[in-house]
Write a protein that holds these residues in place. Structure first.
Motif, PDB file in Angstrom:
ATOM      1  N   VAL B 316       0.835  -1.210   0.000  1.00 57.56           N
ATOM      2  CA  VAL B 316       0.000   0.000   0.000  1.00 57.56           C
ATOM      3  C   VAL B 316       0.863   1.250   0.000  1.00 57.56           C
ATOM      4  CG1 VAL B 316      -2.090  -0.856   1.129  1.00 57.56           C
ATOM      5  CG2 VAL B 316      -0.123  -0.218   2.524  1.00 57.56           C
ATOM      6  N   ASN B 317       0.282   2.302  -0.509  1.00 58.88           N
ATOM      7  CA  ASN B 317       0.906   3.620  -0.389  1.00 58.88           C
ATOM      8  C   ASN B 317       0.546   4.231   0.957  1.00 58.88           C
ATOM      9  OD1 ASN B 317       2.279   3.763  -2.756  1.00 58.88           O
ATOM     10  ND2 ASN B 317       0.592   4.729  -3.900  1.00 58.88           N
ATOM     11  N   ALA B 318       1.206   5.311   1.279  1.00 63.06           N
ATOM     12  CA  ALA B 318       0.956   5.964   2.567  1.00 63.06           C
ATOM     13  C   ALA B 318      -0.477   6.455   2.679  1.00 63.06           C
ATOM     14  CB  ALA B 318       1.929   7.136   2.743  1.00 63.06           C
ATOM     15  N   ASP B 319      -1.092   6.778   1.552  1.00 64.44           N
ATOM     16  CA  ASP B 319      -2.473   7.272   1.600  1.00 64.44           C
ATOM     17  C   ASP B 319      -3.496   6.127   1.603  1.00 64.44           C
ATOM     18  OD1 ASP B 319      -2.373   6.244  -0.943  1.00 64.44           O
ATOM     19  OD2 ASP B 319      -2.859   8.129  -1.969  1.00 64.44           O
ATOM     20  N   GLY B 320      -3.007   4.912   1.657  1.00 62.45           N
ATOM     21  CA  GLY B 320      -3.920   3.776   1.722  1.00 62.45           C
ATOM     22  C   GLY B 320      -4.262   3.169   0.368  1.00 62.45           C
ATOM     23  N   VAL B 396      -6.312  -6.288   4.160  1.00 68.75           N
ATOM     24  CA  VAL B 396      -6.820  -4.911   4.135  1.00 68.75           C
ATOM     25  C   VAL B 396      -6.892  -4.348   5.557  1.00 68.75           C
ATOM     26  CG1 VAL B 396      -8.964  -3.595   3.799  1.00 68.75           C
ATOM     27  CG2 VAL B 396      -8.028  -4.990   1.924  1.00 68.75           C
ATOM     28  N   GLU B 397      -7.406  -5.153   6.497  1.00 64.86           N
ATOM     29  CA  GLU B 397      -7.515  -4.626   7.861  1.00 64.86           C
ATOM     30  C   GLU B 397      -6.146  -4.517   8.526  1.00 64.86           C
ATOM     31  OE1 GLU B 397     -10.823  -5.559  10.308  1.00 64.86           O
ATOM     32  OE2 GLU B 397     -12.211  -5.060   8.683  1.00 64.86           O
ATOM     33  N   MET B 398      -5.229  -5.436   8.162  1.00 62.92           N
ATOM     34  CA  MET B 398      -3.857  -5.304   8.682  1.00 62.92           C
ATOM     35  C   MET B 398      -3.220  -4.008   8.196  1.00 62.92           C
ATOM     36  SD  MET B 398      -2.075  -8.999   8.180  1.00 62.92           S
ATOM     37  CE  MET B 398      -3.091 -10.382   8.591  1.00 62.92           C
ATOM     38  N   ALA B 399      -3.404  -3.735   6.910  1.00 63.03           N
ATOM     39  CA  ALA B 399      -2.795  -2.534   6.330  1.00 63.03           C
ATOM     40  C   ALA B 399      -3.381  -1.290   6.989  1.00 63.03           C
ATOM     41  CB  ALA B 399      -3.030  -2.506   4.821  1.00 63.03           C
ATOM     42  N   LEU B 408     -12.543   0.911   6.809  1.00 61.33           N
ATOM     43  CA  LEU B 408     -13.609   1.196   5.846  1.00 61.33           C
ATOM     44  C   LEU B 408     -13.177   2.314   4.890  1.00 61.33           C
ATOM     45  CD1 LEU B 408     -16.793   0.945   8.084  1.00 61.33           C
ATOM     46  CD2 LEU B 408     -15.964  -0.705   6.399  1.00 61.33           C
ATOM     47  N   ASP B 409     -12.424   3.287   5.414  1.00 58.13           N
ATOM     48  CA  ASP B 409     -11.913   4.340   4.536  1.00 58.13           C
ATOM     49  C   ASP B 409     -10.955   3.749   3.516  1.00 58.13           C
ATOM     50  OD1 ASP B 409     -13.370   6.163   5.920  1.00 58.13           O
ATOM     51  OD2 ASP B 409     -11.697   6.871   7.173  1.00 58.13           O
ATOM     52  N   VAL B 464     -13.761  -6.640  28.832  1.00 58.95           N
ATOM     53  CA  VAL B 464     -14.516  -7.445  27.867  1.00 58.95           C
ATOM     54  C   VAL B 464     -14.073  -7.037  26.469  1.00 58.95           C
ATOM     55  CG1 VAL B 464     -16.803  -7.960  26.950  1.00 58.95           C
ATOM     56  CG2 VAL B 464     -16.475  -7.710  29.417  1.00 58.95           C
ATOM     57  N   HIS B 465     -13.689  -8.025  25.679  1.00 58.74           N
ATOM     58  CA  HIS B 465     -13.063  -7.721  24.408  1.00 58.74           C
ATOM     59  C   HIS B 465     -13.978  -8.045  23.249  1.00 58.74           C
ATOM     60  CE1 HIS B 465      -9.246  -6.735  26.289  1.00 58.74           C
ATOM     61  NE2 HIS B 465      -9.589  -7.680  27.155  1.00 58.74           N
ATOM     62  N   ARG B 466     -14.494  -6.998  22.642  1.00 58.73           N
ATOM     63  CA  ARG B 466     -15.391  -7.157  21.503  1.00 58.73           C
ATOM     64  C   ARG B 466     -14.732  -6.596  20.261  1.00 58.73           C
ATOM     65  NH1 ARG B 466     -21.195  -5.633  24.426  1.00 58.73           N
ATOM     66  NH2 ARG B 466     -21.321  -7.602  25.559  1.00 58.73           N
ATOM     67  N   GLY B 467     -15.135  -7.147  19.118  1.00 63.17           N
ATOM     68  CA  GLY B 467     -14.536  -6.685  17.877  1.00 63.17           C
ATOM     69  C   GLY B 467     -15.552  -6.597  16.761  1.00 63.17           C
ATOM     70  N   LEU B 468     -15.313  -5.630  15.881  1.00 56.03           N
ATOM     71  CA  LEU B 468     -16.165  -5.462  14.710  1.00 56.03           C
ATOM     72  C   LEU B 468     -15.296  -5.705  13.480  1.00 56.03           C
ATOM     73  CD1 LEU B 468     -18.929  -4.497  13.524  1.00 56.03           C
ATOM     74  CD2 LEU B 468     -18.003  -2.166  13.608  1.00 56.03           C
ATOM     75  N   GLY B 469     -15.718  -6.610  12.625  1.00 57.17           N
ATOM     76  CA  GLY B 469     -14.928  -6.914  11.438  1.00 57.17           C
ATOM     77  C   GLY B 469     -15.780  -6.850  10.189  1.00 57.17           C
ATOM     78  N   PHE B 470     -15.150  -6.484   9.098  1.00 56.49           N
ATOM     79  CA  PHE B 470     -15.858  -6.376   7.824  1.00 56.49           C
ATOM     80  C   PHE B 470     -15.202  -7.281   6.791  1.00 56.49           C
ATOM     81  CE2 PHE B 470     -16.659  -2.505  10.110  1.00 56.49           C
ATOM     82  CZ  PHE B 470     -17.973  -2.176   9.806  1.00 56.49           C
ATOM     83  N   ALA B 471     -15.948  -7.625   5.782  1.00 56.48           N
ATOM     84  CA  ALA B 471     -15.355  -8.328   4.645  1.00 56.48           C
ATOM     85  C   ALA B 471     -16.186  -8.053   3.395  1.00 56.48           C
ATOM     86  CB  ALA B 471     -15.281  -9.830   4.900  1.00 56.48           C
ATOM     87  N   ALA B 472     -15.556  -7.407   2.448  1.00 56.65           N
ATOM     88  CA  ALA B 472     -16.179  -7.202   1.142  1.00 56.65           C
ATOM     89  C   ALA B 472     -15.778  -8.366   0.248  1.00 56.65           C
ATOM     90  CB  ALA B 472     -15.725  -5.884   0.531  1.00 56.65           C
TER      91      ALA B 472
END
Lengths: 171, 798, 288
Positions: B316-320, B396-399, B408-409, B464-472
């Protein structure tokens, strides 16, 4: 050995091999193919039927042990009209896809209607947790049961003081 | 194109267009029989003189068969006949599962029962026929086989090493297929990139666990030379060809009947050696033979899938901005490629699908498909998609994390623009029209992200550890002949539908696509009712019978609605035109001035009813003498449909998963799940929604629980439903489903596939949710299933 | 698989049972484990002797200062029985963890104890509650402490010709605290690790006679003697819990299984111990 028992309200007398489990007895000896053998080791719930009023796993019951017992299958439950409203909700909400689990699921759901009228969604999910469905996401099933419970609750309170109502009248 | 009138498209309410059924939630006509226990599955079929088959299966992952002694089995009461591989080889020709367009692919010839060597634990070796299944199993128990156990190849990482066990020496090595797709200059681009994220992902070998096991009855009737096969299958015409070809019959001598099917998901679209053996034995004996796999056989001999290790990098570039992907996929498929679709497709799909939602310049993805002494793998629901999606969206989420960006951005910045179509992806997939941005917008209308993030912070404060994840994701549907036919397989990409009107004005449609529970027959009924102009209750559908339906491919790869549905719509519209022509002659009106609404011929302009179809049927069928002599009066029409412009109709979607990780026990609790998918025209939202939910649950199952575990010697350890864990109701979350509709312009109907979207995205979304929960603790998991042991290990707790 | 050929006899009384129990006979009670295993065809089952209609094996009562639970008591009955809820509330808590409703309608406490699955709840509860098993044989009976009854993986002190007739539980006193916790992959699954914890909490806040019993982590119920000793006589506070957790490791020798390595089971046991004792800690301590 010979056994005589009541299946869906009809008395039947049959010779059974001791090695026959209840589901094979129903399917092969009586032609009641609505109950299904999904795993035959007591895990999937597709073979759920009632024995003496309580739901059991048909694959974990020896037919030979049922002399004198009362067995109800999906066919009998349907004919009695006991869960016609639940079945209507299953249809309306697409709570069945391939349908292989459905008779067992309806038997288990009928148990909720019969014994746990106050079950909420979590309790419904818990009660059905022994019945495997690969097709739906379970949600439509849970909603069908929940909707039936709440409709029955409305009718029960509306009926209070108005005397006996048959189950058919609920439909 | 796409100009079928729906109430919305012409600005009317549903009431104005009462038989407008496309897009409407109509309950499935077949559901009452399912909820009442009145369906007919293959095991419910009983034929006169029927024998039951049971198989002796190899207890070894790899062993030479030195001798088979069957005398004791033949002495078991009820046992009729025993067949070995040599017996069946006399009547059945072996197959080699390769496709011409998969360059360099190789596999070994496979017989219904092996001749001299078993190559996976659970492979059927000897068949016993008896008058009951129990007696056949008694017979199996009485057979003695002298085995010479051989070293087994079980680790895909070493499958190509020098000195390793080569499972089929005549092939030279264990490499079945390899393919690399490249675009741009990956090495240079990665070297120049602002940041490269890199990880190794593992997807666990799992299987379909259809509740109805594989089921077949084959009956060869010497009197008419017909082999009739009752089979739980997704592809009756394909099976007709396979049985004919390998049993040396004409296709016209084989009829495949498929009644109710208890779930398929790809499990029932393949050729299983034991099922071919059943047909071969029926051919020899001239009487019906039934085989219903039991659950233990299912785990050991149904196809498995998803056994992949994927090393992946994303720059990735610095701007994502995503610069590219560099992926190395390795998959073990068992000892044979599975006939006739081959076991190279899943790896091939990974190559096709990584990076799918995004617009980037540089791509390199290699898959290597290798042999193992484990159960064969092949296409299973959402072939390759959940793998490619988890890899892509994990990176994508790692990056985003590394760049300090909102994931999401980052996605929005890189997703292919909704106005950029047609678009060709770096691995060469052609997209006609997708809606990534609209789908993401729709998802964000459904997911209360701000509220969830606030809750997440609050809960973290109390441990309490909650997480929100996405996948396109993207999904491949409506395949053309480019999938199989081009490679030489007789697997039809076209499909047909015949629609007729009977004297009472009712309509019967027969279709080449099949019903496995997803509601194919329901949507066909809706489409035909809509097309002809009759109440849906007046339409009956016939599927699953090669003798009585137009030739077609069946139901797989999400083609039922898109291909079968369009054939149904076109044939229905043709029948309508035919009916109107007859009606015009009867009513002395121009056909174009007439319409059919809810079973009546109406005046198009005024809407006035002119004549019922019932009356029209009476005259056509019983008083044809009163009609003009030359009037065509065949109230039956057939149309076939095949996609033409695009090899596949791609769809897309995006999912979100909200989960809680118990960092002390490693248990994951699923809190809520959201899906937006774009399957083109939605024919029946009720059906699509629950099918998407079922797909999500199947994906969550693979990500959390399901795993075919083998030991290093190739023994399958998960042989029961107590050990192989499937998702059950108590643990599954509520799942919200939304739709964006981008109809394909390839058809009037505009439908694309919907059945695999849930499965494609769910594992990736869950993985990202878990890792979002674990991120503050410096832990992450990339190996599915995400078991408590793996999560605890990632946390350093064990 | 279909069950192998087998014989079937029904005994309607103990006398009939003694006559029926010969070579190759197996007791059939609820059958929820035995019949499931028959489908694996791992053994020749011989003759199944159905005891479910023997009246002497039924019934729940308080007699002689103990809660007597007949061996044929089904899990569902156990779960809804008022005497059980009052005198052995741990059992009431345990029942919802056992499989699913349809199984609980058939499975019996006697069957569960006799099968002695190391991951089953009721054997651990029996040990935790210091129950006594009443073992009947032709012409007599004997009593065996649950602690002595479970002798190894799927093995018990039952002799040939002997059956479990009943289980006797000491009546829970007002100071008894009991909790059952488990970590299972899915609702109703056998636990990866479980804990049946019973102790007395005196008015002075001190623990006496703790019986922490783990299941799913050994070849039978594991009474954590060192952890129990670490708790004995102490106030139930964070330090005591930590001490018990520290002592626990030496009580355990868990095997690896499909869910994970021994280290995971040890870890889960520590977590369960902490959670169980935390839940039994008086509210004032929790606040502290």
């Amino acid at each position: 050995m010979m056994i005589t028992l009541t299946v869906n309200g009809e008395r039947v007398t049959r010779h059974v091999e001791p090695r026959r489990h209840l589901i094979d007895f129903l399917r092969l000896d009586l032609g009641l193919t609505g109950s299904h053998a999904g795993c035959e080791h007591g895990v999937c719930g597709a073979c759920t039927v009632r024995v003496d009023g309580e739901i059991v796993r048909g694959c974990l019951v020896l037919a030979a042990s049922l002399d004198g017992a009362e067995v109800t299958t999906i066919e009998g439950l349907t004919d009695s009209g006991e869960v016609a409203d639940l079945q209507d909700q299953f249809v309306a909400r697409n709570a069945a896809q391939c349908g292989f689990c459905t008779p067992g699921m309806v038997m288990a759901a009928a148990d909720i209607l019969a014994h746990h009228a106050d079950a909420d969604r979590a309790a419904i999910r818990e009660h059905l947790a022994g019945n495997y469905c690969r097709c739906t996401g379970y949600q439509a099933i849970v909603e069908a049961v929940a909707a039936t419970l709440s409709e029955r609750a409305i009718h029960t309170s509306a009926d209070a003081g108005r005397g006996d109502r048959t189950r058919e009248a609920r439909r | 194109m796409n100009e079928i009138p729906t109430p919305a498209s012409i600005g009317l309410s549903r009431e104005d267009l009462p038989n407008s059924y496309i897009g409407r939630s109509v309950p499935r006509p077949s559901l009452p029989k399912l909820v009442q226990g009145r369906a007919t599955y293959t095991d419910d079929v009983v034929l006169p003189r029927m024998l039951h088959a049971a198989f002796l299966r190899s207890p070894h992952a790899h062993a030479r068969i030195l001798a088979i002694r069957i005398e004791a089995a033949l002495a078991v009461p009820g046992v009729v006949r025993v067949f070995t591989g040599a017996d069946l080889a006399k009547v059945c020709d072996p197959w080699v599962a390769v496709l011409d367009h998969l360059k360099g692919m190789k596999s070994a010839p496979q017989h219904p029962l092996p001749l001299d060597r078993a190559t996976w634990q659970g492979e059927a070796v000897v068949a016993v026929l008896a008058d009951t299944r129990a007696a056949a199993e008694d017979g199996v128990a009485a057979i003695e086989v002298d085995w010479d156990p051989l070293p087994a190849q079980t680790d895909m990482e070493t499958a190509l090493d020098a000195g390793t066990v080569v499972i089929h020496p005549e092939l030279g090595d264990n490499l079945v297929f390899t393919r690399t797709a490249t675009k741009g200059d990956v090495d240079a681009a990665f070297a120049a990139a602002h940041k490269v994220v890199e990880a190794t992902f593992v997807t666990g070998r799992h299987t379909g666990v259809t509740l109805e096991p594989r089921s077949i009855i084959a009956d060869y009737n010497r009197a008419d030379g017909m082999l009739t096969v009752h089979q739980a299958t997704q592809a009756p015409h394909m099976m007709q060809n396979v049985f004919a070809k390998h049993l040396r019959l004409e296709e016209s001598q084989v009829r495949v009947i498929c009644k109710d099917v208890g779930g398929s998901f790809g499990i029932k679209v393949h050729v299983y050696p034991d099922e071919v053996a059943v047909a071969a034995m029926a051919r020899v004996l001239g009487r019906p033979v039934k085989f219903i796999a039991d659950r233990f056989e299912s785990f050991a001999s149904d196809i498995h899938a998803r056994d992949h290790r994927i090393k992946a990098r994303m720059a990735v570039n610095a701007d994502g901005t995503i610069i590219g992907f560099d992926v190395d996929d390795l998959t073990g498929i068992g000892p044979y490629s599975v006939y006739p679709r081959t076991s190279a497709m899943e790896g091939n799909q990974v190559v096709n699908l990584v990076g799918g939602p995004y617009d980037f310049a540089h791509y390199r993805c290699t898959t290597r498909v290798v042999l193992q002494n484990k159960a064969p793998t092949c296409q299973y629901r959402a072939v390759g998609h959940p793998i490619a999606t988890a890899v892509t969206e994990g990176l994508v989420e790692m990056a985003a994390r590394e760049l300090g960006m909102d994931a999401l951005d980052l996605r929005r910045r890189n997703m292919i623009r909704d106005d950029a179509y047609p678009f060709t992806s770096p691995p060469g997939m052609r997209f006609e029209g997708l809606s990534h941005h609209a789908s993401l917008d729709k998802l964000l209308e459904m997911v209360p992200v701000a509220r969830i993030r606030a809750d997440q912070a609050e809960q973290r404060a109390i441990g309490v550890h909650r997480g929100l994840g996405f996948a396109a994701f993207i999904e491949l549907t409506n395949p053309s002949p480019f999938m199989y036919g081009i490679g030489g397989a007789r697997i039809s990409a076209q499909d047909g539908c015949t629609v007729r009107m009977d004297p009472d004005g009712s309509v019967v449609a027969s279709s080449g696509v099949t019903e496995q529970g997803q509601g194919t027959e329901a949507i066909l009924a809706q489409i035909v009712a809509h097309g002809v102009g009759v109440p849906v209750e007046r339409v009956k559908i016939i599927t699953g019978d090669t003798l009585n339906t137009p030739y077609g491919g069946g139901t797989w790869a999400c083609r039922g609605a898109g291909i079968g549905g369009e054939a149904a719509l076109q044939s229905a519209l043709a029948l309508k035109a035919q009916i109107l022509e007859v009606a015009g002659a009867m009513l002395q009106a121009a056909p174009e001035s007439l319409d059919i609404v809810m079973g009546h011929i109406t005046d198009r302009a005024s809407g006035a009813q002119r004549m019922s179809l019932h009356e029209l049927g009476r005259i056509v069928y019983f008083r044809g003498d009163t009609l003009p002599r030359d009037l065509p009066r065949e109230l039956v029409q057939t149309r076939h449909f095949i996609t033409k412009e695009y090899p596949f109709a791609f769809t897309n979607g995006i999912q979100a998963c909200w989960a809680e990780v118990d960092t002390d026990t490693g248990m994951v609790k699923l809190l809520e799940h959201w899906v937006v998918e774009d399957c083109g025209r939605v024919v029946n939202p009720l059906l699509v929604d629950e099918q998407v939910r079922g797909g999500v649950v199947q994906g969550l199952g693979g990500a959390l629980y399901e795993h075919c575990v083998y030991d290093e010697r190739g023994n399958l350890l998960t042989t029961t439903m107590a050990d192989y864990l499937v998702p059950m109701s108590a643990e599954m979350p509520d799942i919200h489903v939304g739709h964006v509709e981008t109809p394909t312009k390839e058809s009037l109907l505009g439908a694309k596939g919907a059945g695999e979207a849930g499965t494609a995205g769910a594992p990736g979304a869950l993985m990202n949710a878990i890792n979002d929960a674990l991120a503050p603790l410096g832990a992450r998991v990339l190996e599915q299933p995400f078991t408590p042991a793996r999560i605890l290990a990632a946390l350093g707790r064990i | 698989m279909k069950w192998p050929a087998l014989g079937y006899l029904r005994a309607s009384s103990l006398d009939e049972l003694w006559r029926a129990l010969g070579d190759g006979a197996q007791i059939l009670a609820g059958g929820q484990t035995l019949l499931a295993t028959l489908a694996f065809r791992l053994s020749e089952p011989g003759t199944l002797v159905d005891i479910t209609r023997i009246p002497e094996l039924r019934g729940i009562s308080v007699t002689g200062g103990v809660l007597r639970v007949g061996a044929l008591t089904r899990h569902a009955e156990l779960g809804r029985d008022a005497l059980v809820a009052r005198h052995a509330p741990l059992l009431t808590q345990a029942v919802p963890h056992i499989a699913h409703p349809a199984i609980r309608n058939r499975g019996t406490i006697g069957g569960s104890l006799a099968y002695a699955d190391p991951a089953a709840e009721l054997p651990a509860c029996a040990v935790a509650l210091d129950a006594t098993l009443v073992l009947a044989r032709e012409g007599g009976e004997r009593r065996v402490k649950a602690t002595d009854f479970f002798t190894g993986l799927l093995t018990t002190a039952l002799e040939p010709g002997e059956i479990i007739a009943a289980v006797e539980f000491p009546l829970a006193g007002p100071s008894q605290r009991a909790v059952i916790l488990e970590v299972a992959r899915r609702s109703g699954d056998y636990a990866m690790a479980g804990l049946a914890a019973v102790l007395d909490l005196g008015a002075d806040g001190r623990v006496t006679a703790p019986r922490l019993t783990f299941f799913g982590v050994g070849d039978g119920p594991v009474l954590a003697t060192r952890a129990n000793a670490a708790l004995e006589g102490r106030a139930l506070d964070a330090a005591a819990i930590a001490a018990a957790q520290a002592a626990l490791d030496a009580d355990l020798d868990p095997p690896a299984d499909l869910h994970g390595p021994p280290a995971m089971k040890r870890h889960l046991c520590r977590v369960l111990l902490g959670r169980a004792l935390q839940s039994l800690t008086p509210a004032t301590e929790q606040a502290a």
